[in-house]
Scaffold this active site. Structure first.
Site, PDB file in Angstrom:
ATOM      1  N   SER A 237      -3.012  -5.113  -4.539  1.00 40.46           N
ATOM      2  CA  SER A 237      -1.932  -4.819  -5.485  1.00 40.46           C
ATOM      3  C   SER A 237      -1.448  -6.100  -6.163  1.00 40.46           C
ATOM      4  O   SER A 237      -0.944  -6.061  -7.285  1.00 40.46           O
ATOM      5  CB  SER A 237      -0.769  -4.114  -4.773  1.00 40.46           C
ATOM      6  OG  SER A 237      -0.215  -4.946  -3.773  1.00 40.46           O
ATOM      7  N   HIS A 238      -1.618  -7.248  -5.489  1.00 40.77           N
ATOM      8  CA  HIS A 238      -1.151  -8.507  -6.060  1.00 40.77           C
ATOM      9  C   HIS A 238      -2.274  -9.528  -6.191  1.00 40.77           C
ATOM     10  O   HIS A 238      -2.033 -10.728  -6.178  1.00 40.77           O
ATOM     11  CB  HIS A 238       0.030  -9.045  -5.248  1.00 40.77           C
ATOM     12  CG  HIS A 238       1.256  -8.215  -5.460  1.00 40.77           C
ATOM     13  ND1 HIS A 238       1.427  -6.995  -4.846  1.00 40.77           N
ATOM     14  CD2 HIS A 238       2.319  -8.383  -6.280  1.00 40.77           C
ATOM     15  CE1 HIS A 238       2.554  -6.445  -5.263  1.00 40.77           C
ATOM     16  NE2 HIS A 238       3.123  -7.264  -6.136  1.00 40.77           N
TER      17      HIS A 238
ATOM     18  N   ASP B 284       0.601  -1.050  -6.531  1.00 42.39           N
ATOM     19  CA  ASP B 284      -0.161   0.090  -6.011  1.00 42.39           C
ATOM     20  C   ASP B 284      -0.144   1.251  -7.000  1.00 42.39           C
ATOM     21  O   ASP B 284      -1.109   2.003  -7.099  1.00 42.39           O
ATOM     22  CB  ASP B 284       0.398   0.531  -4.652  1.00 42.39           C
ATOM     23  CG  ASP B 284      -0.241  -0.253  -3.503  1.00 42.39           C
ATOM     24  OD1 ASP B 284      -1.391  -0.719  -3.688  1.00 42.39           O
ATOM     25  OD2 ASP B 284       0.397  -0.392  -2.455  1.00 42.39           O
TER      26      ASP B 284
HETATM   27  P1  NDP Z   1       2.592  -2.025   2.546  1.00 43.31           P
HETATM   28  O1  NDP Z   1       3.335  -0.751   2.650  1.00 43.31           O
HETATM   29  O2  NDP Z   1       1.158  -1.977   2.209  1.00 43.31           O
HETATM   30  O3  NDP Z   1       2.701  -2.827   3.922  1.00 43.31           O
HETATM   31  C1  NDP Z   1       3.971  -3.208   4.418  1.00 43.31           C
HETATM   32  C2  NDP Z   1       3.824  -3.940   5.734  1.00 43.31           C
HETATM   33  O4  NDP Z   1       3.543  -2.982   6.769  1.00 43.31           O
HETATM   34  C3  NDP Z   1       2.678  -4.952   5.781  1.00 43.31           C
HETATM   35  O5  NDP Z   1       3.098  -6.073   6.469  1.00 43.31           O
HETATM   36  C4  NDP Z   1       1.570  -4.204   6.510  1.00 43.31           C
HETATM   37  O6  NDP Z   1       0.656  -5.058   7.189  1.00 43.31           O
HETATM   38  C5  NDP Z   1       2.375  -3.395   7.482  1.00 43.31           C
HETATM   39  N1  NDP Z   1       1.684  -2.185   7.913  1.00 43.31           N
HETATM   40  C6  NDP Z   1       1.197  -1.211   7.125  1.00 43.31           C
HETATM   41  N2  NDP Z   1       0.635  -0.250   7.890  1.00 43.31           N
HETATM   42  C7  NDP Z   1       0.784  -0.637   9.173  1.00 43.31           C
HETATM   43  C8  NDP Z   1       0.425  -0.075  10.433  1.00 43.31           C
HETATM   44  N3  NDP Z   1      -0.233   1.075  10.515  1.00 43.31           N
HETATM   45  N4  NDP Z   1       0.737  -0.747  11.552  1.00 43.31           N
HETATM   46  C9  NDP Z   1       1.387  -1.930  11.495  1.00 43.31           C
HETATM   47  N5  NDP Z   1       1.755  -2.511  10.329  1.00 43.31           N
HETATM   48  C10 NDP Z   1       1.460  -1.877   9.184  1.00 43.31           C
HETATM   49  O7  NDP Z   1       3.326  -3.023   1.537  1.00 43.31           O
HETATM   50  P2  NDP Z   1       4.177  -2.638   0.238  1.00 43.31           P
HETATM   51  O8  NDP Z   1       3.419  -1.651  -0.554  1.00 43.31           O
HETATM   52  O9  NDP Z   1       5.562  -2.325   0.616  1.00 43.31           O
HETATM   53  O10 NDP Z   1       4.165  -4.043  -0.534  1.00 43.31           O
HETATM   54  C11 NDP Z   1       2.925  -4.567  -1.000  1.00 43.31           C
HETATM   55  C12 NDP Z   1       3.118  -5.958  -1.532  1.00 43.31           C
HETATM   56  O11 NDP Z   1       3.814  -5.929  -2.737  1.00 43.31           O
HETATM   57  C13 NDP Z   1       3.876  -6.919  -0.640  1.00 43.31           C
HETATM   58  O12 NDP Z   1       3.026  -8.025  -0.376  1.00 43.31           O
HETATM   59  C14 NDP Z   1       5.076  -7.342  -1.448  1.00 43.31           C
HETATM   60  O13 NDP Z   1       5.467  -8.693  -1.271  1.00 43.31           O
HETATM   61  C15 NDP Z   1       4.562  -7.138  -2.839  1.00 43.31           C
HETATM   62  N6  NDP Z   1       5.644  -6.972  -3.813  1.00 43.31           N
HETATM   63  C16 NDP Z   1       5.918  -8.017  -4.657  1.00 43.31           C
HETATM   64  C17 NDP Z   1       6.927  -7.911  -5.590  1.00 43.31           C
HETATM   65  C18 NDP Z   1       7.259  -9.046  -6.483  1.00 43.31           C
HETATM   66  O14 NDP Z   1       8.084  -8.882  -7.369  1.00 43.31           O
HETATM   67  N7  NDP Z   1       6.677 -10.211  -6.312  1.00 43.31           N
HETATM   68  C19 NDP Z   1       7.696  -6.681  -5.741  1.00 43.31           C
HETATM   69  C20 NDP Z   1       7.362  -5.664  -4.770  1.00 43.31           C
HETATM   70  C21 NDP Z   1       6.355  -5.812  -3.862  1.00 43.31           C
HETATM   71  P3  NDP Z   1      -0.873  -5.249   6.638  1.00 43.31           P
HETATM   72  O15 NDP Z   1      -0.734  -6.035   5.385  1.00 43.31           O
HETATM   73  O16 NDP Z   1      -1.605  -5.930   7.725  1.00 43.31           O
HETATM   74  O17 NDP Z   1      -1.384  -3.846   6.362  1.00 43.31           O
END
Ligand code: NDP
Length: 348
Positions: free
Chosen positions: A51-52, A192
């Protein structure tokens, strides 16, 4: 043609970093700064946090080309109190500002046990975990927040007002890579949603609303005047509010709803503010800290939890180190074209 095929080019992490660095340099960014920003883009692609990753490059480039972001910005780091560093990023990328402040911040955390960094007048278009993970690898607990332009509604609202405001946490471990989680305040990051749109897929129910405030699973309806929904309803909304306060109000920056990117064609990145807290377990006298963390993680494993946050990324990172990174041929052509269409580098 999009999507991976048998002929999808494979690049090493280093090759891809060199290519993306060259794109930022072609827009006038100093080589070290270009490598810093390229590093977070490639890290996302490498860790399968797409996504990033590379899909963001057109947005980075157009934001620099239209003058929304200053690729040559020189951040100003100011020590406001013994424990607080404030950086004015000068309308450049937040990662460059963080890199400028990093050594002083670590020095303060070692001396005081805690250190706070604020970054304002910046653009953060990346995942947040690359900002905190290195601090935990160096022994610190790190907590970061960053706000984005408004993309999400709040507390039962029907229009966007808050950013998708992520929050990331990193904690050192004994004999293992840091435990890192990083999550948006919305059920889904905008990145996403973009990936779903590109793949022609619908969003899961509960991800967003359209411009009339009605629930929708259509990515285009969310992106075109609609809004994302906070995770867990009011709870995600409260987290996003906190992120605006810590990142923007405390650090003197711009709230998500004040972002003016929509008024400038080509401006894609958010005018962001960032908050970062470092804690040094050693300075706090907690000699058993590492063992305590491992005890908690052992208890969590024993409850049946299948994996830790960050583990999926670490596994992808290992794969990329040996197998390289597959880059869609069309995307790769686009990246190479960016290098040749760049504005001439100005002398610094
Ligand atoms: P996700 O929902 O994909 O994941 C959130 C966290 O939950 C991650 O640390 C992930 O680890 C963990 N996780 C997910 N599934 C499991 C599981 N089954 N068991 C344990 N841990 C789990 O992230 P988001 O969609 O909320 O965000 C995605 C990205 O977007 C982030 O990196 C965020 O910083 C970025 N973002 C940036 C913005 C900006 O303005 N710069 C704005 C909004 C978001 P793992 O990665 O190992 O799956």
């Amino acid at each position: 043609m999009t999507g991976e095929t048998m002929t999808t080019p494979i690049l090493s992490v280093e090759e891809l970093t060199d290519l993306v660095t060259a794109i930022f340099e072609s827009r006038g960014m100093a080589p070290a700064d270009a490598r810093t920003v390229a590093g977070v883009v490639v890290a996302a692609e490498r860790d399968n946090a797409r996504s990033h990753g590379l899909q963001r490059m057109p947005g980075y480039v157009s934001s620099m080309d239209c003058g929304w972001v200053d690729a040559r910005a020189e951040p100003r780091v100011e020590q406001r109190t013994p424990g607080l560093l404030a950086v004015d990023a000068g309308n450049g990328f937040a990662q460059v500002a963080l890199a400028r402040a990093r050594d002083r911040l670590v020095g303060i955390a070692k001396q005081n046990g805690t250190a706070v960094l604020t970054i304002r007048n910046a653009h953060h278009f990346a995942a947040l975990w690359p900002d905190v993970e290195p601090f935990a690898a160096a022994g610190f607990i790190a907590l970061a927040t960053v706000n984005s332009r408004s993309l999400m509604t709040a507390w039962g609202g029907t229009r966007k007002v808050l950013g998708t405001n992520p929050m990331a946490f990193a904690c050192p471990r004994l004999g293992a890579p840091p435990l890192v989680w990083d999550q948006a305040s919305s059920t889904m990051s905008q990145g996403d949603v973009l990936l779903h749109r590109a793949a022609g897929k619908r969003l899961p129910p509960g991800a967003g609303i359209d411009r009339a405030g009605q629930a929708t699973t259509e990515p285009a309806a969310v992106l075109d005047g609609g809004a994302l929904l906070p995770f867990a309803g009011v709870k995600g909304s409260s987290v996003a509010f906190m992120v605006e306060i810590l990142s923007a109000a405390f650090g003197g920056g711009t709230f998500g709803f004040e972002d003016r990117s929509a008024a400038l064609p080509g401006a894609v990145t958010s005018q962001s503010s960032q908050f970062l807290l470092l804690l040094d377990p050693a300075a706090a006298g907690e000699t058993a800290f590492g063992a305590r963390v491992e005890a908690l993680l052992a208890a969590i494993a024993a409850c049946g939890s299948q994996r830790l946050p960050g583990e999926r990324r670490y596994a992808a990172r290992q794969r990329a180190a040996t197998a390289g990174i597959a880059v869609d041929a069309v995307v790769l052509d686009g990246l190479r074209a960016f290098c040749s269409t760049g504005a001439p580098r100005a002398p610094r």
